[in-house]
Scaffold this motif. Sequence first.
Motif, short mmCIF file in Angstrom:
data_model
loop_
_atom_site.label_atom_id
_atom_site.label_comp_id
_atom_site.label_asym_id
_atom_site.label_seq_id
_atom_site.Cartn_x
_atom_site.Cartn_y
_atom_site.Cartn_z
N UNK A 12 0.81 -1.42 0.02
CA UNK A 12 -0.07 -0.06 0.23
C UNK A 12 0.73 1.32 -0.04
N UNK A 13 2.15 1.21 0.74
CA UNK A 13 2.83 2.53 0.96
C UNK A 13 3.56 2.54 -0.73
N UNK A 14 3.71 1.59 -1.19
CA UNK A 14 4.38 1.70 -2.94
C UNK A 14 3.46 2.36 -3.71
N UNK A 15 2.07 2.02 -3.64
CA UNK A 15 0.99 2.40 -4.23
C UNK A 15 1.11 3.75 -4.99
N UNK A 16 1.25 4.83 -4.11
CA UNK A 16 0.99 6.20 -4.75
C UNK A 16 2.53 6.40 -5.67
N UNK A 17 3.67 5.91 -5.41
CA UNK A 17 4.64 5.93 -6.49
C UNK A 17 4.36 5.25 -7.81
N UNK A 18 3.89 4.25 -7.53
CA UNK A 18 3.46 2.87 -8.78
C UNK A 18 2.60 3.72 -9.69
N UNK A 19 1.50 4.43 -9.10
CA UNK A 19 0.50 5.34 -9.62
C UNK A 19 1.29 6.22 -10.58
#
Length: 302
Positions: A12-19
Amino acid sequence: MKYLQRNYSLYLMTLPGVLIFFLFSYLPIFGLLMAFQNFSPVKGFIMSEWIGFKHFIDFFEDPYLWRITKNTIAFGVWSLALFPFPVMFALLLNELKFSRYKKIVQSISVFPYFISMVILVGLVRDLLDPTTGVITVFTKLFGWGTVDLLADPAAYRSIFGFSGLWNTIGFNSILYLAAIAGINQEMYESAVIDGAGRFKQMWYITIPSIMPTVVLLFIMQIGGFLASANSTGSDFQRNLLMYNPLTYETADTVGTYVYRAGIEGASASYSTAVNFVFAVVSTALILIANAISKKMGKASFY
């Protein structure tokens, strides 16, 4: 599924960066279709007229092709020539005994990286102002008269290169200082017992230990060899703010040419084709550099 359930918070913490990466790096790839079209914003990507490789042919027949290619390569050579300076700066900072002084120097050196590019270029312009700039004060002091260096094609590349070094040396040195901090301190203790001085410790322990980091960043630097061709990079922004028609001879790169053709000339399809050509070249350069590094037994990305 059990692994995902245990570590879902990390994902979940990596999700903003991936988006962000998807929205600004992968989704825009769809826009490469414009290079093969007479793109019309009204008709969109699908309904615009398809013309094949016409824009690519026009680019290779463009009279400005040699000038912008030569200047882009020259800027890339400058970036590679200045690559060792952050490494040397990090090594010098590491050798400072007074930690408070070290922190002050590091903070001052990093500061230019975090200020707006517009402000940074404004500072460069103030320093080189032909009437009130610091450089002009010294030239007058030695009887050389006033010199407008930003209007001098011969001096422009040097100004561009060293202003970029001023902008990034502090931040880039942090990466090497982090690598130095990860070196096993027992090696230094053993070197001291063997009678090695500070210089020999740096030469035989510090430099070899950080070399994998240096090689990886150098490969990335080669991938950014044509950074001034990228119309979203900081090199392009700095060049666009600094150059003028008097310095086009040595300052006009692919990025600035694409900007004038695409934005000022309203030819999005042609500028996309030009950018696409140099994107392919940049990709080839980083693959070649990675392959050579891997062949030599050095660090590589894959």
